[in-house]
Write a protein that holds these residues in place. Structure first.
Motif, PDB file in Angstrom:
ATOM      1  N   MET A   1      11.664  54.481 -34.822  1.00 29.75           N
ATOM      2  CA  MET A   1      11.431  55.615 -33.950  1.00 29.75           C
ATOM      3  C   MET A   1      12.439  55.591 -32.796  1.00 29.75           C
ATOM      4  O   MET A   1      12.674  54.578 -32.177  1.00 29.75           O
ATOM      5  N   ASP A   2      13.051  56.743 -32.517  1.00 25.06           N
ATOM      6  CA  ASP A   2      14.058  56.879 -31.479  1.00 25.06           C
ATOM      7  C   ASP A   2      13.383  57.272 -30.169  1.00 25.06           C
ATOM      8  O   ASP A   2      12.869  58.370 -30.038  1.00 25.06           O
ATOM      9  N   ASN A   3      13.406  56.369 -29.207  1.00 20.31           N
ATOM     10  CA  ASN A   3      12.740  56.615 -27.923  1.00 20.31           C
ATOM     11  C   ASN A   3      13.689  57.104 -26.831  1.00 20.31           C
ATOM     12  O   ASN A   3      13.276  57.222 -25.688  1.00 20.31           O
ATOM     13  N   ARG A   4      14.941  57.376 -27.179  1.00 23.93           N
ATOM     14  CA  ARG A   4      15.913  57.823 -26.170  1.00 23.93           C
ATOM     15  C   ARG A   4      15.438  59.039 -25.390  1.00 23.93           C
ATOM     16  O   ARG A   4      15.758  59.194 -24.220  1.00 23.93           O
ATOM     17  N   PHE A   5      14.717  59.902 -26.074  1.00 19.10           N
ATOM     18  CA  PHE A   5      14.365  61.194 -25.491  1.00 19.10           C
ATOM     19  C   PHE A   5      12.963  61.220 -24.896  1.00 19.10           C
ATOM     20  O   PHE A   5      12.519  62.245 -24.400  1.00 19.10           O
ATOM     21  N   LYS A   6      12.273  60.081 -24.977  1.00 11.30           N
ATOM     22  CA  LYS A   6      10.922  59.980 -24.420  1.00 11.30           C
ATOM     23  C   LYS A   6      10.997  59.835 -22.909  1.00 11.30           C
ATOM     24  O   LYS A   6      11.892  59.187 -22.387  1.00 11.30           O
ATOM     25  N   GLY A   7      10.023  60.400 -22.250  1.00 11.47           N
ATOM     26  CA  GLY A   7       9.927  60.260 -20.804  1.00 11.47           C
ATOM     27  C   GLY A   7      10.208  61.555 -20.076  1.00 11.47           C
ATOM     28  O   GLY A   7      11.022  62.366 -20.510  1.00 11.47           O
ATOM     29  N   ARG A   8       9.501  61.711 -18.995  1.00 15.73           N
ATOM     30  CA  ARG A   8       9.638  62.903 -18.166  1.00 15.73           C
ATOM     31  C   ARG A   8      10.917  62.817 -17.322  1.00 15.73           C
ATOM     32  O   ARG A   8      11.473  61.745 -17.125  1.00 15.73           O
ATOM     33  N   PRO A   9      11.364  63.938 -16.792  1.00 21.47           N
ATOM     34  CA  PRO A   9      12.539  63.916 -15.919  1.00 21.47           C
ATOM     35  C   PRO A   9      12.233  63.190 -14.616  1.00 21.47           C
ATOM     36  O   PRO A   9      11.068  63.006 -14.263  1.00 21.47           O
ATOM     37  N   ASN A  10      13.278  62.808 -13.913  1.00 25.81           N
ATOM     38  CA  ASN A  10      13.132  62.064 -12.663  1.00 25.81           C
ATOM     39  C   ASN A  10      13.512  62.947 -11.483  1.00 25.81           C
ATOM     40  O   ASN A  10      14.704  63.157 -11.226  1.00 25.81           O
ATOM     41  N   PRO A  11      12.536  63.453 -10.727  1.00 21.19           N
ATOM     42  CA  PRO A  11      12.844  64.320  -9.585  1.00 21.19           C
ATOM     43  C   PRO A  11      13.678  63.630  -8.506  1.00 21.19           C
ATOM     44  O   PRO A  11      14.341  64.302  -7.718  1.00 21.19           O
ATOM     45  N   GLU A  12      13.649  62.301  -8.470  1.00 19.54           N
ATOM     46  CA  GLU A  12      14.416  61.580  -7.451  1.00 19.54           C
ATOM     47  C   GLU A  12      15.926  61.644  -7.707  1.00 19.54           C
ATOM     48  O   GLU A  12      16.715  61.402  -6.792  1.00 19.54           O
ATOM     49  N   THR A  13      16.320  61.939  -8.940  1.00 21.72           N
ATOM     50  CA  THR A  13      17.739  62.057  -9.266  1.00 21.72           C
ATOM     51  C   THR A  13      18.082  63.498  -9.643  1.00 21.72           C
ATOM     52  O   THR A  13      18.928  63.746 -10.499  1.00 21.72           O
ATOM     53  N   ALA A  14      17.405  64.447  -8.992  1.00 21.97           N
ATOM     54  CA  ALA A  14      17.605  65.862  -9.290  1.00 21.97           C
ATOM     55  C   ALA A  14      17.549  66.665  -7.995  1.00 21.97           C
ATOM     56  O   ALA A  14      16.948  66.235  -7.013  1.00 21.97           O
ATOM     57  N   PRO A  15      18.156  67.843  -7.988  1.00 26.35           N
ATOM     58  CA  PRO A  15      18.046  68.701  -6.809  1.00 26.35           C
ATOM     59  C   PRO A  15      16.597  69.172  -6.622  1.00 26.35           C
ATOM     60  O   PRO A  15      15.813  69.187  -7.581  1.00 26.35           O
ATOM     61  N   ALA A  16      16.255  69.550  -5.417  1.00 30.35           N
ATOM     62  CA  ALA A  16      14.880  69.934  -5.096  1.00 30.35           C
ATOM     63  C   ALA A  16      14.353  71.068  -5.986  1.00 30.35           C
ATOM     64  O   ALA A  16      13.188  71.045  -6.391  1.00 30.35           O
ATOM     65  N   TYR A  17      15.207  72.042  -6.303  1.00 35.74           N
ATOM     66  CA  TYR A  17      14.747  73.176  -7.112  1.00 35.74           C
ATOM     67  C   TYR A  17      14.291  72.757  -8.507  1.00 35.74           C
ATOM     68  O   TYR A  17      13.507  73.445  -9.157  1.00 35.74           O
ATOM     69  N   ALA A  18      14.777  71.612  -8.996  1.00 32.62           N
ATOM     70  CA  ALA A  18      14.496  71.182 -10.366  1.00 32.62           C
ATOM     71  C   ALA A  18      13.020  70.927 -10.615  1.00 32.62           C
ATOM     72  O   ALA A  18      12.531  71.150 -11.730  1.00 32.62           O
ATOM     73  N   LYS A  19      12.283  70.480  -9.613  1.00 32.57           N
ATOM     74  CA  LYS A  19      10.874  70.168  -9.796  1.00 32.57           C
ATOM     75  C   LYS A  19      10.100  71.368 -10.338  1.00 32.57           C
ATOM     76  O   LYS A  19       9.236  71.224 -11.200  1.00 32.57           O
ATOM     77  N   TYR A  20      10.418  72.547  -9.856  1.00 32.89           N
ATOM     78  CA  TYR A  20       9.751  73.756 -10.352  1.00 32.89           C
ATOM     79  C   TYR A  20       9.937  73.890 -11.868  1.00 32.89           C
ATOM     80  O   TYR A  20       8.983  74.156 -12.595  1.00 32.89           O
ATOM     81  N   TYR A  21      11.152  73.692 -12.350  1.00 32.74           N
ATOM     82  CA  TYR A  21      11.426  73.802 -13.787  1.00 32.74           C
ATOM     83  C   TYR A  21      10.812  72.636 -14.554  1.00 32.74           C
ATOM     84  O   TYR A  21      10.309  72.822 -15.669  1.00 32.74           O
ATOM     85  N   PHE A  22      10.839  71.449 -13.974  1.00 31.11           N
ATOM     86  CA  PHE A  22      10.181  70.310 -14.612  1.00 31.11           C
ATOM     87  C   PHE A  22       8.695  70.609 -14.817  1.00 31.11           C
ATOM     88  O   PHE A  22       8.118  70.298 -15.866  1.00 31.11           O
TER      89      PHE A  22
END
Length: 182
Positions: A1-22
């Protein structure tokens, strides 16, 4: 099983606007699956749009339905490019873009809903190919765009959430008097 793509995004390494899309993708934890499901959902959504609504604007200063769909497509292309650069450890800052300028200079008058559905599908398939070719470390490599830090992985989640957001806008603001319910 390929786990590379598992896991939620990290808001700490993203611009503030990204949280809305996350937040539009809550409940999903596999980036590729989220993008694939959104491909199916969005192409079905576009296919079901009433043709008589394609050039509708709910206010004079708002985009048409076709304009919103093209915005989704163009933004995805731009975020693909950013993800590619970040994943390749390119530390050159990427400038932002003016979505309003793009909308003023697009060609939606000559486009059809089916044409946009096909283009969205092609662009999303290219997005999937791009991300599937990345290693876990490539996905989490940081870069700078529009004066904000981000990662390729986060950009994938933004792409998925951005499309969901705009399809919801179309449902809520453009189809209020449509006979068909989606």
């Amino acid at each position: 099983m390929d786990n590379r793509f598992k896991g939620r995004p990290n808001p700490e390494t993203a611009p503030a606007y990204a949280k809305y899309y996350f937040d539009r993708t809550i409940g999903q934890d596999d980036l590729i699956l989220a993008l694939e499901q959104d491909l199916e959902r969005t192409t079905a959504f576009i296919k079901g749009l009433p043709e008589n609504k394609s050039d509708f604007q709910y206010a004079d200063d708002k985009w048409t339905v076709k304009g919103v769909l093209l915005h989704i497509i163009e933004t995805e292309r731009i975020f693909q490019y950013r993800a590619l650069r970040f994943s390749r450890k390119d530390k050159t800052p990427v400038e932002g873009f003016d979505e309003g300028w793009y909308a003023q200079h697009n060609n939606t008058d000559q486009r059809t809903l089916n044409d946009l559905k096909e283009e969205f599908s092609d662009v999303r398939k290219a997005t999937l190919s791009l991300f599937k070719g990345m290693t876990a470390s490539m996905l989490d490599e940081t870069g700078m765009a529009n004066n904000s830090t981000n990662t390729a992985r986060n950009l994938g989640w933004i792409i998925a959430g951005h499309g969901i957001h705009h399809c919801n806008i179309i449902k809520e603001r453009y189809l209020v008097d449509a006979d068909e319910i989606f």
